[in-house]
Design a protein around this motif. Structure first.
Motif, PDB file in Angstrom:
ATOM      1  N   ALA A 232      20.085  55.091  -3.089  1.00 59.47           N
ATOM      2  CA  ALA A 232      18.774  55.565  -2.629  1.00 59.47           C
ATOM      3  C   ALA A 232      18.623  55.343  -1.130  1.00 59.47           C
ATOM      4  N   GLU A 233      19.110  54.197  -0.661  1.00 62.65           N
ATOM      5  CA  GLU A 233      19.037  53.916   0.774  1.00 62.65           C
ATOM      6  C   GLU A 233      19.917  54.879   1.556  1.00 62.65           C
ATOM      7  N   ALA A 237      18.623  57.458   4.306  1.00 61.41           N
ATOM      8  CA  ALA A 237      19.177  57.512   5.660  1.00 61.41           C
ATOM      9  C   ALA A 237      19.697  58.916   5.976  1.00 61.41           C
ATOM     10  N   GLU A 238      20.328  59.543   4.964  1.00 58.09           N
ATOM     11  CA  GLU A 238      20.839  60.897   5.171  1.00 58.09           C
ATOM     12  C   GLU A 238      19.691  61.870   5.409  1.00 58.09           C
ATOM     13  N   GLN A 242      19.109  64.084   8.670  1.00 58.20           N
ATOM     14  CA  GLN A 242      18.913  65.536   8.633  1.00 58.20           C
ATOM     15  C   GLN A 242      17.599  65.932   9.300  1.00 58.20           C
ATOM     16  N   ARG A 243      16.534  65.132   9.028  1.00 57.43           N
ATOM     17  CA  ARG A 243      15.263  65.431   9.682  1.00 57.43           C
ATOM     18  C   ARG A 243      15.365  65.298  11.185  1.00 57.43           C
ATOM     19  N   ALA A 244      16.113  64.293  11.647  1.00 56.99           N
ATOM     20  CA  ALA A 244      16.287  64.115  13.089  1.00 56.99           C
ATOM     21  C   ALA A 244      17.070  65.285  13.680  1.00 56.99           C
TER      22      ALA A 244
END
Length: 275
Positions: A232-233, A237-238, A242-244
């Motif tokens: 889940a972590e 983080a992924e 991706q949002r970044a």
């Protein structure tokens, strides 16, 4: 008016000799197949705790001895816990235990009753010494437990002023056993190919002391939960990455559009700085 006559307890000359090597112990068979399982299930969860097992004698169907009027008497509780005891460095292995001479008195003895029970409640003190009398008057064991595996009924007696008194359970239906500083209670379920009632231990925080297979299952579940948490972590983080990246891509597009607009203004002879 009914008068209850109290039978006087004879004055006993109790001594604590070591069992002679040539003393023949009764070779009574174990009453049924449940008893060894019940005894092992009480001992197994204690083994991970050195403070409970170091210098301790944790045995079942084992001779507990004393001499009454110079005659050696031995009883074999279905389960017994004694700590501390003197280390045994002889051969063959220890086959009996004499309190005071080899260590302290047992903290607790237990008897597992079958459908037909014998001397567990016997206060006979002249011919055949009863177990109740032996534990209460001779050895003076602080806690005496009688358990009926078929029904799950448990009786715990505490020694008070030389007499056994029924101990009341706590709000969870468990009994505190001094010397182990654990709570004893009844648990129903399956273990070692036996389904039924068992005696089990709980600590002061109400945590059940686990059997080895339960410990392995708990560790497996903890590892699985940790793996799921780590996954889940990783996914979080992924997603953040991706949002970044998407945000950076949008920002780059906005910059490109802005630069294109400025270039068109200049082509039209308009100074963007003057706007």
């Amino acid at each position: 008016m009914t008068t209850t006559v109290q039978t006087p307890v004879p004055q006993l000359a109790i001594t604590w000799p070591l069992l002679p090597d040539d003393f023949i112990l009764p070779d009574d068979p174990v009453e049924n197949t449940d008893q060894p399982l019940l005894a092992a299930a009480l001992r197994q969860p204690l083994t991970p705790f050195p403070e409970l097992c170091q210098d301790a004698l944790i045995v079942s169907n084992f001779a507990l001895c004393a001499a009454i009027d110079a005659k050696i008497i031995c009883k074999a509780p279905d389960w017994m816990y004694v700590r501390p005891v003197q280390p045994w460095r002889k051969t063959p292995p220890r086959r009996s235990y004499t309190p005071h001479t080899e260590g302290t008195i047992p903290q607790v003895v237990m008897e597992f009753l079958s459908a037909t029970y014998g001397e567990e409640y016997s206060v006979e003190s002249t011919e055949n010494i009863g177990k109740w009398f032996f534990y209460e008057k001779v050895i003076q064991v602080p806690r005496y437990v009688i358990f009926r595996p078929n029904t799950g009924r448990i009786e715990v007696y505490s020694l008070e002023s030389g007499h056994y008194k029924a101990q009341e359970p706590d709000e969870s239906g468990r009994y505190f056993i001094p010397g182990l500083d654990l709570f004893l209670g009844v648990w129903e379920g399956a273990h070692e190919d036996r389904t039924g009632y068992w005696l089990r231990w709980w600590d002061a925080q109400g945590n059940l002391l686990l059997w080895s297979e339960e410990q392995r299952e708990a560790e497996r579940l903890r590892a699985e939960a940790e793996s799921q948490r780590a996954e889940a972590e990783r996914q979080r983080a992924e997603a953040e990455r991706q949002r970044a990246q998407e945000a950076q891509a949008l920002l780059a597009q906005e910059r490109e559009r802005s630069q294109s607009l400025l270039a068109k203004l200049r082509e039209m002879g308009i100074d963007p700085e003057q706007l």
